[in-house]
Design a protein around this motif. Sequence first.
Motif, PDB file in Angstrom:
ATOM      1  N   GLU A  84     -12.586  27.398 -75.313  1.00 20.52           N
ATOM      2  CA  GLU A  84     -11.723  26.843 -74.256  1.00 20.52           C
ATOM      3  C   GLU A  84     -11.379  27.949 -73.287  1.00 20.52           C
ATOM      4  O   GLU A  84     -10.687  28.911 -73.628  1.00 20.52           O
ATOM      5  CB  GLU A  84     -10.441  26.218 -74.822  1.00 20.52           C
ATOM      6  CG  GLU A  84      -9.557  25.680 -73.687  1.00 20.52           C
ATOM      7  CD  GLU A  84      -8.254  24.997 -74.122  1.00 20.52           C
ATOM      8  OE1 GLU A  84      -8.157  24.540 -75.275  1.00 20.52           O
ATOM      9  OE2 GLU A  84      -7.341  24.932 -73.270  1.00 20.52           O
TER      10      GLU A  84
ATOM     11  N   ASP B 140      -2.192  27.043 -77.851  1.00 18.46           N
ATOM     12  CA  ASP B 140      -3.363  26.184 -78.016  1.00 18.46           C
ATOM     13  C   ASP B 140      -4.029  26.426 -79.371  1.00 18.46           C
ATOM     14  O   ASP B 140      -4.445  25.479 -80.044  1.00 18.46           O
ATOM     15  CB  ASP B 140      -4.363  26.399 -76.873  1.00 18.46           C
ATOM     16  CG  ASP B 140      -3.912  25.684 -75.591  1.00 18.46           C
ATOM     17  OD1 ASP B 140      -2.889  24.973 -75.643  1.00 18.46           O
ATOM     18  OD2 ASP B 140      -4.590  25.840 -74.563  1.00 18.46           O
TER      19      ASP B 140
ATOM     20  N   THR C  16      -7.640  21.234 -74.383  1.00 16.98           N
ATOM     21  CA  THR C  16      -7.226  21.314 -75.794  1.00 16.98           C
ATOM     22  C   THR C  16      -7.212  19.929 -76.433  1.00 16.98           C
ATOM     23  O   THR C  16      -7.581  19.769 -77.593  1.00 16.98           O
ATOM     24  CB  THR C  16      -5.841  21.984 -75.921  1.00 16.98           C
ATOM     25  OG1 THR C  16      -5.841  23.187 -75.144  1.00 16.98           O
ATOM     26  CG2 THR C  16      -5.541  22.340 -77.362  1.00 16.98           C
TER      27      THR C  16
END
Lengths: 113, 217
Positions: B117, B72, B44
């Motif tokens: 991610e 996140d 992140t």
Amino acid sequence: MHELSIAQEILNIVKNSIPSETQKLKSVKIRVGKLSGILIDSLKFCFEAIINDTEFSGASLDVIEIPIKISCAECKTDTELNEPIFICPRCNSFNVQLLAGRELEITEIEVED
Amino acid sequence: MSVITIERKVLEKNDVIAQQNRNKFKLKNRFVMNFVSSPGSGKTSVVEKTIELSKGNFRVGVIEGDVQTNLDAERVSKFNVPVVQIVTNGGCHLEANLVRDAYKNLENEEFEVLIIENVGNLVCPSNYDLGEDIKVVILSTTEGEDKPLKYPAMFRNAAVLIINKIDLIPYLDCNIEVMKKNALAINPQLEIFEVSCKTGEGLNDWINWIKKKIEKL
Ligand SMILES: Nc1nc2c(ncn2[C@@H]2O[C@H](COP(=O)(O)OP(=O)(O)OP(=O)(O)O)[C@@H](O)[C@H]2O)c(=O)[nH]1
Ligand SMILES: [Mg+2]
Ligand SMILES: [Zn+2]
């Protein structure tokens, strides 16, 4: 860690591949490369767990482990590797291609007639 | 007893959807990166820095994968970029169908670079194609030099290695040269960046590399 979802995928494919529902599943044969990141014991454990109490209960998961194999572009030699270090053991070249080791495939199933 | 030959990939369903994702990304000329690492290596943080430094260069969209929480995505949304959170509810990796569904919410936004991610995990995500152009492995200096050797599949499948937290090297026994040597033994083609998300060191090279990539699209 993801062996449970892999076991589930295997079972899904098996279900769709049995010709008739009355046939009892005996075994499932799969090929697992050493570079696939799959823990075979864990996969077998998960497979047993999800078929328990279903019509597939008792079927075995037979795993063929596929070694890592590389082909060297310099000296044109194919080698099986014990460790995933991608260097040709014959001429030390880094210029190698992966031939085998990433497999995660179902090859066949065995059913009672 | 009869034997039935099957010869099918266990994850064929995922692979088909991944290919559909890839086609959708291509349609909009988007460069798509799948960020993978152990928990806490700095995925992140690299996303945040990439967005910060992208100003005037390219625009970023983000899909955040996490086992629990949307923390996140909250971090990333502070930068006013399109972001969607996927919560896997215990799942240790993202799968192509999750990315397909998340992407529907982003598809019509304006951006050139999509960062996905993945869940913090160096094993499971390596089996699942999401439709990305490249995998980017992030490894922090606190994790030890041997990680590439212990998780070869991930390092072999990645195109880029970002070694993060280099600001901590003075306090650690980490030998970054050994770390790089190990990574290159697994994958000699790896593009390696040494960065610190804390001091900003090394991040300009990373941004320039992305710029070059999207110029070619
Ligand atoms: N000293 C230092 N700390 C860093 C650096 N990059 C990230 N961190 C810290 O490392 C911790 C984890 O960073 P994240 O970016 O959340 O890591 P992540 O990989 O996204 O973590 P998960 O999504 O939970 O797997 C945070 O406390 C960051 O502030 C760095 O370059 N140097
Ligand atoms: Mg994160
Ligand atoms: Zn050779």
